[in-house]
Design an enzyme around this catalytic site. Structure first.
Site, PDB file in Angstrom:
ATOM      1  N   GLU A 271      44.085  28.257  38.459  1.00 40.07           N
ATOM      2  CA  GLU A 271      45.095  27.695  39.370  1.00 40.07           C
ATOM      3  C   GLU A 271      44.408  26.873  40.446  1.00 40.07           C
ATOM      4  OE1 GLU A 271      47.066  31.125  40.987  1.00 40.07           O
ATOM      5  OE2 GLU A 271      48.100  31.569  39.113  1.00 40.07           O
ATOM      6  N   LYS A 273      43.169  26.077  43.947  1.00 39.17           N
ATOM      7  CA  LYS A 273      42.921  26.913  45.130  1.00 39.17           C
ATOM      8  C   LYS A 273      43.314  26.079  46.348  1.00 39.17           C
ATOM      9  CE  LYS A 273      39.566  29.814  47.533  1.00 39.17           C
ATOM     10  NZ  LYS A 273      40.158  29.600  48.837  1.00 39.17           N
ATOM     11  N   ARG A 278      47.467  32.462  53.432  1.00 37.87           N
ATOM     12  CA  ARG A 278      48.057  33.467  52.551  1.00 37.87           C
ATOM     13  C   ARG A 278      49.360  33.962  53.155  1.00 37.87           C
ATOM     14  NH1 ARG A 278      44.891  36.792  48.756  1.00 37.87           N
ATOM     15  NH2 ARG A 278      46.429  37.896  47.493  1.00 37.87           N
ATOM     16  N   ARG A 440      38.723  43.797  45.911  1.00 40.87           N
ATOM     17  CA  ARG A 440      38.039  42.582  45.475  1.00 40.87           C
ATOM     18  C   ARG A 440      37.295  42.964  44.207  1.00 40.87           C
ATOM     19  NH1 ARG A 440      36.721  38.406  48.940  1.00 40.87           N
ATOM     20  NH2 ARG A 440      36.756  39.679  50.793  1.00 40.87           N
TER      21      ARG A 440
HETATM   22  P1  AMP Z   1      38.769  32.958  50.280  1.00 40.11           P
HETATM   23  O1  AMP Z   1      39.646  32.964  51.497  1.00 40.11           O
HETATM   24  O2  AMP Z   1      37.766  31.872  50.254  1.00 40.11           O
HETATM   25  O3  AMP Z   1      38.208  34.327  49.975  1.00 40.11           O
HETATM   26  O4  AMP Z   1      39.707  32.624  49.031  1.00 40.11           O
HETATM   27  C1  AMP Z   1      40.770  33.452  48.659  1.00 40.11           C
HETATM   28  C2  AMP Z   1      42.046  32.922  49.253  1.00 40.11           C
HETATM   29  O5  AMP Z   1      42.445  31.718  48.626  1.00 40.11           O
HETATM   30  C3  AMP Z   1      43.245  33.818  49.046  1.00 40.11           C
HETATM   31  O6  AMP Z   1      43.276  34.869  49.981  1.00 40.11           O
HETATM   32  C4  AMP Z   1      44.407  32.861  49.231  1.00 40.11           C
HETATM   33  O7  AMP Z   1      44.753  32.821  50.603  1.00 40.11           O
HETATM   34  C5  AMP Z   1      43.823  31.511  48.864  1.00 40.11           C
HETATM   35  N1  AMP Z   1      44.431  30.892  47.654  1.00 40.11           N
HETATM   36  C6  AMP Z   1      44.660  29.572  47.526  1.00 40.11           C
HETATM   37  N2  AMP Z   1      45.199  29.292  46.342  1.00 40.11           N
HETATM   38  C7  AMP Z   1      45.339  30.463  45.676  1.00 40.11           C
HETATM   39  C8  AMP Z   1      45.819  30.822  44.380  1.00 40.11           C
HETATM   40  N3  AMP Z   1      46.281  29.913  43.512  1.00 40.11           N
HETATM   41  N4  AMP Z   1      45.784  32.144  44.044  1.00 40.11           N
HETATM   42  C9  AMP Z   1      45.301  33.072  44.889  1.00 40.11           C
HETATM   43  N5  AMP Z   1      44.838  32.780  46.125  1.00 40.11           N
HETATM   44  C10 AMP Z   1      44.844  31.491  46.516  1.00 40.11           C
END
Ligand code: AMP
Length: 583
Positions: A271, A273, A278, A440
């Site tokens: 998907e 990102k 969130r 995680r």
């Molecule tokens: P990180 O904050 O770098 O750990 O990345 C994870 C975060 O990416 C998640 O907590 C979401 O807020 C965000 N995110 C963005 N797009 C998606 C997606 N398609 N599925 C899940 N999380 C996503």
């Protein structure tokens, strides 16, 4: 239960930093507590007045507490402030002053744990004109009827600065020891500070059950009650309720598409990102609740998302997981997270903000459908449910753009498409995996285009010089290691003198001022609350900082007001990045 009993426990806990000792002390205490007191006791042990998911706040700053202490002790505010600057702990200052006063008065009341919680919660309900004075009065009354050591911990609780260091893991373990200790034959050797357990596997199973219940309830109080009342069965029967946020599933970082396949299997879902925020969206009829990754309630701040959840989705009851992304009204293009981060804490002018910085909600998972938990269904089935529920309305609510693939080339093209359209990279999802709140575990992975920045908390700072003397301008940053904050560097660049898109000195000064614990000349010690994302050229080994590492050219990228001090980068992450960069 008398509050003084809990105070004794606080003192025992404060006397050591050893986790097993903490666990033992708390578990013995919980074992002997009445069920009616359990909820208040657990919250207060954690230094909380409300459960994590509850958005109410007591709303009392250090300045107000000083006034209350002054009223209760008869000591002028200036003197209290001077003492506070010396010790950095208003709790101890209160203790000394109330003790002095008690030498001249005889009155002493017994206060209960429940009474303390009730009174402190009462503070949150005071609003409107004259509320500051009313709150000060109420705190002063509480301090007047408290014994010196009780007053110390009441002040620390209000200021959310317990100085005991009890983490979630300790409370979880204490619940297992307290209510399943006999069944598991847990023996704690106080002399040698080791535990012996008859059956490790069973012990771990009970740990997992308590953890699972906590991840769903987001509050240890009902978990402890269920364990005490109905044992394992009680824990297993705990269900999420719509309106109460549960922890979100977290993503594991992977370095390549191949590693993504290794983790998530073939085929997997890929998907976009999105670089947004969130959002856990709850709907129960006409009631909508929106929560951040830290489970803060931001329903009021995002009226357009509330409207969408009400009117764009027909289903009446659900919990979905999504990323809200800001976009430019002019160009229609996505904007980076900073553009909407200012909306999270807004209390006024919300409609105007929503006009200026609108968001599109990209839905990627479902947690509850029609009042039933669907977290144990495989991802692919949850996604099918979502497809039926969400009719894409661009710029309002859409399903996250995705493909199911097993071919590397196909994923490479999709990755390029994601980055070209302004996203951070890809998320990879394991098709047959359940939704694991708070974990995680690699059921969802992230593949990012850029070098990983660090999320660090500001623990110390300095007042600026000359023209900048009214601002706090230099920030000492720390990462986390086993609940301790270890320093890793200082940053002062990346901020603007005036606010543009990023964060300004004035703004960060306002955020840090209420968190000042101690001041000596220019140097300030802070409560670790404010998290910033830091970019850097390189991580180096260094004896200068307690982490053993230093950052070359650290630069503040943005404020992470969606993260708390518990969510920051760990020493382990720093070490991993260091090792990777060597390669
Ligand atoms: P990180 O904050 O770098 O750990 O990345 C994870 C975060 O990416 C998640 O907590 C979401 O807020 C965000 N995110 C963005 N797009 C998606 C997606 N398609 N599925 C899940 N999380 C996503």
């Amino acid at each position: 239960m008398q509050y003084s009993k809990l105070v004794k426990i606080y003192e025992e806990l404060e006397a050591t930093t050893k986790r097993l000792e903490h666990t033992y002390t708390i578990s013995e205490f919980l074992k002997n507590a009445n069920i009616e007191d359990l909820s208040a006791t657990i919250l207060l042990l954690e230094g909380r007045i409300f459960p994590r998911w509850d958005e109410r706040e007591v709303g009392i700053a250090s300045k107000m507490i000083i006034k209350a202490i002054s009223l209760a002790s008869g000591m002028p505010k200036e003197k209290i402030t001077a003492e506070w600057k010396k010790t950095g702990d208003l709790g101890t200052v209160t203790y000394n002053l109330i003790k002095k006063k008690r030498q001249f008065t005889l009155e002493s009341y017994e206060i209960t744990v429940k009474k303390v919680i009730e009174n402190l919660r009462g503070l949150a309900a005071i609003e409107g004109q004259g509320s500051v004075d009313k709150k000060i009065q109420l705190v002063a009354e509480l301090l007047t009827s408290a014994k010196p050591d009780e007053a110390k911990y009441i002040v620390r609780t209000i200021l959310n600065d317990m100085r005991i260091g009890i983490g979630e893991g300790t409370i979880r373990d204490s619940i297992v020891w307290a209510f399943f200790g006999d069944e598991l034959k847990i023996a704690y050797n106080q002399e040698e500070k080791i535990i012996e357990v008859d059956d490790r596997q069973k012990y771990n199973k009970y740990m997992d059950a308590v953890q699972r219940a906590f991840d769903i309830m987001n509050d240890f109080a009902p978990v402890a009650e269920a364990a005490k009342k109905s044992g394992m069965k009680g824990l297993e029967e705990m269900e999420m309720s719509i309106g109460v946020p549960l922890k979100v599933m977290l993503a594991l970082k992977v370095e390549s598409i191949e590693e993504g396949f290794e983790r998530c299997g073939k085929p997997a879902e890929f998907e976009f990102k999105y670089d947004g925020m969130r959002m856990q969206i709850h709907k129960n009829g006409s009631k909508i609740g929106i929560f951040t990754r830290r489970l803060e309630n931001v329903t009021a701040q995002f009226p357009e998302v509330v409207e969408c959840a009400k009117n764009c989705i027909e289903e009446k009851k659900f919990i979905i997981d999504a990323e809200a992304v800001g976009y430019s009204k002019k160009t229609g293009k996505y904007l980076p997270f900073q553009s909407i981060s200012q909306r999270i804490k807004r209390k006024y002018g919300i409609e105007k903000m929503a006009e200026q910085y609108p968001v599109e909600t990209n839905v990627f998972d479902i947690i509850n459908y029609n009042g039933r938990s669907v977290i144990n269904k495989p991802f692919i089935e949850r996604k099918e449910m979502l497809k039926k529920m969400i009719k894409n309305v661009p710029k309002k609510i859409v399903l996250a753009t995705s493909i199911v693939a097993e071919d590397k080339k196909e994923v490479q093209d999709f990755y390029k498409e994601a980055v070209d359209s302004g996203n951070e990279g890809l998320m990879i999802k394991k098709l047959d995996a359940p939704y694991k709140p708070g974990a995680r575990v690699g059921f969802m992975c992230k593949l990012k285009a850029t070098k990983e920045n660090l999320d660090l908390v500001i623990v110390k700072a300095e007042w600026g010089e000359g023209k900048r003397s009214k601002w706090i301008t230099s920030y000492t940053l720390a990462c986390m290691h086993e609940k301790n904050f270890l320093e890793i560097g200082k940053a002062s660049t990346g901020l603007k003198e005036k606010r543009e898109m990023g964060l300004s000195f004035a703004e960060i000064t306002e955020l840090l001022k209420p968190l000042i614990k101690k001041e000596e000349g220019k140097e300030i010690t802070l409560k670790p609350k404010i998290v910033v994302e830091i970019a850097y050229e390189e991580i180096q080994k260094s004896p200068t900082y307690s982490s053993g590492y230093a950052l070359r050219f650290p630069r503040i990228v943005r404020l992470r007001d969606d993260l708390g001090a518990d969510d920051i980068s760990t020493l382990k992450m720093v070490e991993d990045f260091y090792n990777k960069q060597k390669k």
